[in-house]
Design a protein around this motif. Sequence first.
Motif, PDB file in Angstrom:
ATOM      1  N   ALA A  98       6.670  -5.312  35.467  1.00 54.10           N
ATOM      2  CA  ALA A  98       6.642  -5.140  34.001  1.00 54.10           C
ATOM      3  C   ALA A  98       7.200  -3.781  33.601  1.00 54.10           C
ATOM      4  CB  ALA A  98       5.214  -5.301  33.488  1.00 54.10           C
ATOM      5  N   ALA A  99       6.831  -2.739  34.339  1.00 55.15           N
ATOM      6  CA  ALA A  99       7.314  -1.390  34.013  1.00 55.15           C
ATOM      7  C   ALA A  99       8.830  -1.310  34.192  1.00 55.15           C
ATOM      8  CB  ALA A  99       6.620  -0.353  34.882  1.00 55.15           C
ATOM      9  N   ALA A 100       9.325  -1.883  35.276  1.00 53.96           N
ATOM     10  CA  ALA A 100      10.767  -1.842  35.528  1.00 53.96           C
ATOM     11  C   ALA A 100      11.518  -2.634  34.462  1.00 53.96           C
ATOM     12  CB  ALA A 100      11.073  -2.379  36.921  1.00 53.96           C
ATOM     13  N   ARG A 101      10.976  -3.777  34.041  1.00 47.63           N
ATOM     14  CA  ARG A 101      11.638  -4.569  32.984  1.00 47.63           C
ATOM     15  C   ARG A 101      11.698  -3.778  31.686  1.00 47.63           C
ATOM     16  NH1 ARG A 101       8.538  -8.770  35.057  1.00 47.63           N
ATOM     17  NH2 ARG A 101       7.134  -8.652  33.274  1.00 47.63           N
ATOM     18  N   LYS A 102      10.617  -3.080  31.381  1.00 45.52           N
ATOM     19  CA  LYS A 102      10.592  -2.269  30.160  1.00 45.52           C
ATOM     20  C   LYS A 102      11.661  -1.176  30.223  1.00 45.52           C
ATOM     21  CE  LYS A 102       7.680   0.922  27.643  1.00 45.52           C
ATOM     22  NZ  LYS A 102       6.449   1.680  27.658  1.00 45.52           N
TER      23      LYS A 102
END
Length: 163
Positions: A33-37
Motif C-alpha cells: 500500500a505504501a509503495a502504491r501511494k
Amino acid sequence: MDQLLAALADPERLKLYARIVLQDLPPREEDSAAARKHLGRLISAGLVERLPDGSLEADPAVFRRARPAEPAQSGVPRRLTGFFAQGRLTSIPVRPVVRRELLEHLTETLFTADRSYTEREVNEAFRTVHDDTSALRRYCVENGLLVRERDGSSYRRATAVTV
C-alpha cells in the motif's frame, strides 16, 4: 518544477524513484500500500510512467522540460508568495497571523481608503484574486480591515490598519 521537487521530498518516495531509475526494482515490490501511494505520486508528477507491459520507467528528460518556479509576485510580501500562483490566491491561510497579513495586503492593493464600495464591487475586486469572495469579505470585516455599513449598503477600507 515545484511539483517535481515536492514529489521527491519524501525519503521513501525518493528511494523508490532511485530504484526505478536504476531499474533495480524487484518484480511486484510496488504491490504494498505504501509503495502504491508513493508510486502514484511519482506518476502524477510525471517522474515515472507505467509502460503497457506493466513495467515502470523514469524519464530524466522531465527535469529538462520542467519550468522553473515562477518568480516572486511583485508587491506580494515574501511570506505570502506560497499562497499565490499566476497572480491568483490558491488558498486562504489557516493560521490567523498569516491570514491577517494576507488580508492586509489584499485590502491595501484592491481598495482605496477614500472610497465606498458596494458589496458587488467588493466581490468583483476579490474575484480578481480568488473565487471565495464571501470568505475574503467576511474575514476582512471581522479583522477590521473593511468597514461594513450597518445596513450592508456599502463597504470602505479602514483608515488605519493596526497590526
